[in-house]
Motif scaffolding. Structure first.
Motif, short mmCIF file in Angstrom:
data_model
loop_
_atom_site.label_atom_id
_atom_site.label_comp_id
_atom_site.label_asym_id
_atom_site.label_seq_id
_atom_site.Cartn_x
_atom_site.Cartn_y
_atom_site.Cartn_z
N MET A 1 -35.36 11.81 -24.96
CA MET A 1 -35.62 10.78 -24.16
C MET A 1 -35.20 9.37 -24.82
O MET A 1 -35.74 9.44 -26.01
CB MET A 1 -37.09 11.04 -23.88
N GLN A 2 -34.63 8.62 -24.28
CA GLN A 2 -33.98 7.25 -24.58
C GLN A 2 -35.21 6.42 -24.95
O GLN A 2 -36.32 6.33 -24.15
CB GLN A 2 -33.21 6.63 -24.00
N PRO A 3 -35.46 5.79 -26.00
CA PRO A 3 -36.73 4.81 -26.33
C PRO A 3 -36.84 3.76 -25.28
O PRO A 3 -35.81 3.25 -25.05
CB PRO A 3 -36.47 4.29 -27.73
N LEU A 4 -37.74 3.45 -25.13
CA LEU A 4 -38.28 2.23 -23.95
C LEU A 4 -38.17 0.95 -24.92
O LEU A 4 -38.56 0.83 -25.82
CB LEU A 4 -39.43 2.29 -23.30
N ASP A 5 -37.34 0.22 -24.34
CA ASP A 5 -36.97 -1.37 -25.03
C ASP A 5 -38.21 -2.15 -24.52
O ASP A 5 -38.10 -2.50 -23.67
CB ASP A 5 -35.43 -1.81 -24.68
N ARG A 6 -39.10 -2.22 -25.72
CA ARG A 6 -40.09 -3.20 -25.51
C ARG A 6 -39.84 -4.56 -25.50
O ARG A 6 -40.69 -5.34 -25.19
CB ARG A 6 -41.29 -2.63 -26.49
N ASN A 7 -38.82 -5.07 -25.78
CA ASN A 7 -38.31 -6.40 -25.93
C ASN A 7 -37.65 -7.06 -24.60
O ASN A 7 -37.43 -8.12 -24.45
CB ASN A 7 -37.38 -6.73 -27.16
N ALA A 8 -37.38 -6.08 -23.77
CA ALA A 8 -36.54 -6.43 -22.66
C ALA A 8 -37.57 -6.09 -21.40
O ALA A 8 -38.11 -5.08 -21.26
CB ALA A 8 -35.39 -5.54 -22.43
N THR A 9 -37.82 -6.94 -20.52
CA THR A 9 -38.58 -6.77 -19.44
C THR A 9 -37.99 -5.77 -18.21
O THR A 9 -36.68 -6.15 -17.90
CB THR A 9 -38.81 -8.32 -18.67
N PRO A 10 -38.74 -4.89 -18.04
CA PRO A 10 -38.03 -3.88 -17.00
C PRO A 10 -38.08 -4.36 -15.75
O PRO A 10 -38.77 -5.71 -15.47
CB PRO A 10 -39.04 -2.59 -17.07
N VAL A 56 -55.21 -0.38 -28.82
CA VAL A 56 -53.98 -0.73 -28.50
C VAL A 56 -53.10 0.49 -28.43
O VAL A 56 -52.19 0.64 -27.57
CB VAL A 56 -53.47 -1.51 -29.75
N ALA A 57 -53.29 1.54 -29.36
CA ALA A 57 -52.45 2.62 -29.28
C ALA A 57 -52.56 3.29 -27.73
O ALA A 57 -51.48 3.86 -27.21
CB ALA A 57 -52.74 3.66 -30.34
N GLN A 58 -53.60 3.67 -27.37
CA GLN A 58 -53.66 4.25 -26.18
C GLN A 58 -53.39 3.28 -25.02
O GLN A 58 -52.56 3.91 -24.06
CB GLN A 58 -55.37 4.45 -25.64
N ALA A 59 -53.30 2.13 -25.07
CA ALA A 59 -52.65 1.09 -23.98
C ALA A 59 -51.17 1.15 -23.90
O ALA A 59 -50.72 1.23 -23.09
CB ALA A 59 -53.38 -0.40 -24.10
N GLU A 60 -50.72 1.31 -25.28
CA GLU A 60 -49.12 1.34 -25.40
C GLU A 60 -48.65 2.63 -24.78
O GLU A 60 -47.71 2.69 -24.03
CB GLU A 60 -48.81 1.33 -27.05
N ALA A 61 -49.43 3.62 -25.09
CA ALA A 61 -48.77 5.09 -24.51
C ALA A 61 -49.13 5.11 -23.13
O ALA A 61 -48.06 5.47 -22.51
CB ALA A 61 -49.71 6.15 -25.16
N ASP A 62 -50.24 4.55 -22.50
CA ASP A 62 -50.31 4.44 -20.91
C ASP A 62 -49.29 3.62 -20.42
O ASP A 62 -48.55 3.93 -19.33
CB ASP A 62 -51.65 4.07 -20.69
N LEU A 63 -49.06 2.37 -21.10
CA LEU A 63 -48.00 1.49 -20.34
C LEU A 63 -46.72 2.20 -20.36
O LEU A 63 -45.72 1.88 -19.47
CB LEU A 63 -48.38 0.07 -21.02
N GLU A 64 -46.31 2.81 -21.49
CA GLU A 64 -44.88 3.45 -21.66
C GLU A 64 -44.69 4.41 -20.54
O GLU A 64 -43.89 4.36 -19.73
CB GLU A 64 -44.65 3.94 -23.12
N ALA A 65 -45.96 5.15 -20.41
CA ALA A 65 -45.89 6.34 -19.43
C ALA A 65 -45.71 5.84 -18.11
O ALA A 65 -45.02 5.97 -17.07
CB ALA A 65 -47.18 7.18 -19.61
N TYR A 66 -46.48 4.68 -17.76
CA TYR A 66 -46.51 4.24 -16.64
C TYR A 66 -45.18 3.51 -16.15
O TYR A 66 -44.82 3.93 -15.04
CB TYR A 66 -47.50 3.12 -16.22
N THR A 67 -44.59 3.02 -17.00
CA THR A 67 -43.27 2.14 -16.98
C THR A 67 -41.97 3.40 -16.64
O THR A 67 -41.27 3.32 -15.79
CB THR A 67 -43.12 1.22 -17.92
N ARG A 68 -42.20 4.41 -17.55
CA ARG A 68 -41.19 5.40 -17.56
C ARG A 68 -41.47 5.99 -15.94
O ARG A 68 -40.25 6.21 -15.46
CB ARG A 68 -41.31 6.25 -18.51
#
Length: 96
Positions: A1-10, A56-68
């Motif tokens: 799975m390709q990493p999510l670019d957290r510096n670019a707004t999806p 923070v760790a859980q919020a990051e994981a949840d935001l990444e999953a939601y975005t993907r």
């Protein structure tokens, strides 16, 4: 799975929905990754039922999953000579 670019707004911004409280990230297009994560943590800390997920760790994981889950699936080659969008695995309502 390709990493999510957290510096670019999806597309659509850093959207997020917290189903337990029906909370939606305000102004997702004006949020950076870091700000979006901080807002999720703040929202969860303000709601005792969500306190165990207010890290923070859980919020990051949840935001990444939601975005993907809401971004378009990449085109894949299954070896058959046809290409298709990768499936979400849901098979249900199609909600992203």
């Amino acid at each position: 799975m390709q990493p999510l670019d957290r510096n670019a707004t999806p597309p659509g911004g850093w959207k997020f929905y917290q189903p337990e409280t029906q909370w939606t990230m305000p102004t997702p297009l004006s949020q950076s990754w870091k700000t979006a994560v901080e807002r999720i943590v703040q929202h969860r800390k303000a709601n005792p039922a969500l306190a165990d997920t207010a890290t923070v760790a859980q919020a990051e994981a949840d935001l990444e999953a939601y975005t993907r889950s809401r971004l378009p699936r990449p085109v894949v080659d299954d070896g058959s000579g046809r290409t298709a969008k990768a499936s979400s695995g849901c098979g249900g309502c199609g909600r992203r």
